[in-house]
Scaffold this active site. Structure first.
Site, PDB file in Angstrom:
ATOM      1  N   HIS A  10       0.829  -1.207   0.000  1.00  0.00           N
ATOM      2  CA  HIS A  10       0.000   0.000   0.000  1.00  0.00           C
ATOM      3  C   HIS A  10       0.870   1.267   0.000  1.00  0.00           C
ATOM      4  O   HIS A  10       1.964   1.258  -0.530  1.00  0.00           O
ATOM      5  CB  HIS A  10      -0.982  -0.037   1.164  1.00  0.00           C
ATOM      6  CG  HIS A  10      -1.765  -1.323   1.195  1.00  0.00           C
ATOM      7  ND1 HIS A  10      -2.827  -1.566   0.347  1.00  0.00           N
ATOM      8  CD2 HIS A  10      -1.600  -2.451   1.925  1.00  0.00           C
ATOM      9  CE1 HIS A  10      -3.307  -2.793   0.579  1.00  0.00           C
ATOM     10  NE2 HIS A  10      -2.566  -3.348   1.525  1.00  0.00           N
ATOM     11  N   GLU A  24      -2.433   0.181   7.796  1.00  0.00           N
ATOM     12  CA  GLU A  24      -1.567  -0.898   7.331  1.00  0.00           C
ATOM     13  C   GLU A  24      -0.316  -0.369   6.634  1.00  0.00           C
ATOM     14  O   GLU A  24       0.786  -0.892   6.820  1.00  0.00           O
ATOM     15  CB  GLU A  24      -2.343  -1.807   6.390  1.00  0.00           C
ATOM     16  CG  GLU A  24      -1.546  -2.981   5.847  1.00  0.00           C
ATOM     17  CD  GLU A  24      -2.337  -3.824   4.867  1.00  0.00           C
ATOM     18  OE1 GLU A  24      -1.756  -4.788   4.331  1.00  0.00           O
ATOM     19  OE2 GLU A  24      -3.517  -3.505   4.610  1.00  0.00           O
ATOM     20  N   HIS A  79       2.658  -6.908   4.725  1.00  0.00           N
ATOM     21  CA  HIS A  79       1.282  -6.444   4.918  1.00  0.00           C
ATOM     22  C   HIS A  79       0.825  -6.695   6.351  1.00  0.00           C
ATOM     23  O   HIS A  79       1.456  -7.436   7.100  1.00  0.00           O
ATOM     24  CB  HIS A  79       0.338  -7.178   3.962  1.00  0.00           C
ATOM     25  CG  HIS A  79       0.531  -6.822   2.523  1.00  0.00           C
ATOM     26  ND1 HIS A  79      -0.260  -5.917   1.865  1.00  0.00           N
ATOM     27  CD2 HIS A  79       1.459  -7.239   1.622  1.00  0.00           C
ATOM     28  CE1 HIS A  79       0.156  -5.792   0.611  1.00  0.00           C
ATOM     29  NE2 HIS A  79       1.205  -6.589   0.444  1.00  0.00           N
ATOM     30  N   GLU A 142       1.428 -11.565   6.207  1.00  0.00           N
ATOM     31  CA  GLU A 142       0.319 -10.818   6.817  1.00  0.00           C
ATOM     32  C   GLU A 142       0.555 -10.786   8.317  1.00  0.00           C
ATOM     33  O   GLU A 142       0.308 -11.758   9.035  1.00  0.00           O
ATOM     34  CB  GLU A 142      -1.017 -11.489   6.491  1.00  0.00           C
ATOM     35  CG  GLU A 142      -1.430 -11.411   5.023  1.00  0.00           C
ATOM     36  CD  GLU A 142      -2.055 -10.070   4.654  1.00  0.00           C
ATOM     37  OE1 GLU A 142      -2.021  -9.143   5.485  1.00  0.00           O
ATOM     38  OE2 GLU A 142      -2.590  -9.962   3.535  1.00  0.00           O
TER      39      GLU A 142
END
Length: 238
Positions: A10, A24, A79, A142
């Site tokens: 992102h 995030e 992430h 993650e």
């Protein structure tokens, strides 16, 4: 010299998952910068390249195109998760991943879980752009859930971010077979005799209850030790 590509997910106008005062994109960038710093400072003959080093937006295709053009030897995309439930940590490789991608995933997953503890959601395969379009072994991590209160609280703690960074560093170093620099220790390498702040209360409760002996709270647990804990637990329920 191996080239390691670290992709901070992102960025810019794409915050990623947002909840509990956490974005995030911010966690991904902090972890990515930490990996570069500690891997290059602590190990011989390795170069770490970043998709982004600031809060900017990049298309997915640009991220993989840059990594491929650089001839990176591996790619890790960083992430945080969302979607509720109990939270935890998980990793992803491509559905038709190479054996080297599988080995990289296994090395990363074990190293990170050893560092952060908590819920292990497993090693998974999915058709994600970052692991599909990369021409080198690639894994997406993650790192806890921003929308699960317990995970979000952990992500606000410096020692937990340090543990996430160090887990990535050790996993990458293990996969590549990197040698530590002479006279150097990797930053924030854990003392297994010291309990993590986030686990201190539960560790003390379980020690006082007799399930553990109170020694080496940060050490990996063996099957033999699990058997002993289970025996003590079963005995306490009779």
């Amino acid at each position: 010299m191996p080239k390691v590509w670290i992709d901070a997910g992102h960025g810019g106008n794409d915050p990623g998952a947002v909840a509990n005062g956490i974005k995030e994109k911010d966690i991904a960038l902090k972890v990515s910068l930490g990996i570069k710093e500690r891997l290059e400072a602590g190990y011989e003959n390795v170069q770490v390249l970043l998709s982004r080093s600031t809060d900017v937006f990049l298309e997915l295709r640009d991220r993989t195109a840059k990594a491929n053009a650089a001839g990176a030897d591996l790619l890790v995309s960083i992430h945080c998760n969302a979607g509720g439930g109990k939270g935890g940590f998980e990793t992803f490789r491509y559905t038709s991943a190479s054996q080297n991608s599988i080995k990289l995933q296994e090395a990363l997953h074990k190293a990170i879980m050893d560092k952060i503890g908590g819920i292990d959601r497993g090693l998974k395969a999915q058709n994600l752009h970052m692991v599909r379009e990369s021409k080198m072994p690639a894994v997406l991590t993650e790192n806890l859930f921003v929308d699960v209160a317990a995970d979000a609280e952990r992500l606000k703690q410096t020692n937990v971010i340090d543990a996430i960074i160090d887990g990535h560093v050790q996993g990458i170093a293990s996969y590549l077979g990197l040698a530590k620099k002479e006279g150097k220790t990797v930053a924030n390498e854990r003392d297994t005799n010291v309990v993590s702040p986030w686990a201190k209360e539960v560790w003390e409760q379980m020690t006082n209850a007799g399930y553990f002996d109170g020694e080496r709270p940060g050490a990996p647990i063996t099957r033999e030790e699990v058997a002993i804990v289970l025996k003590r637990l079963i005995s306490s329920l009779k």
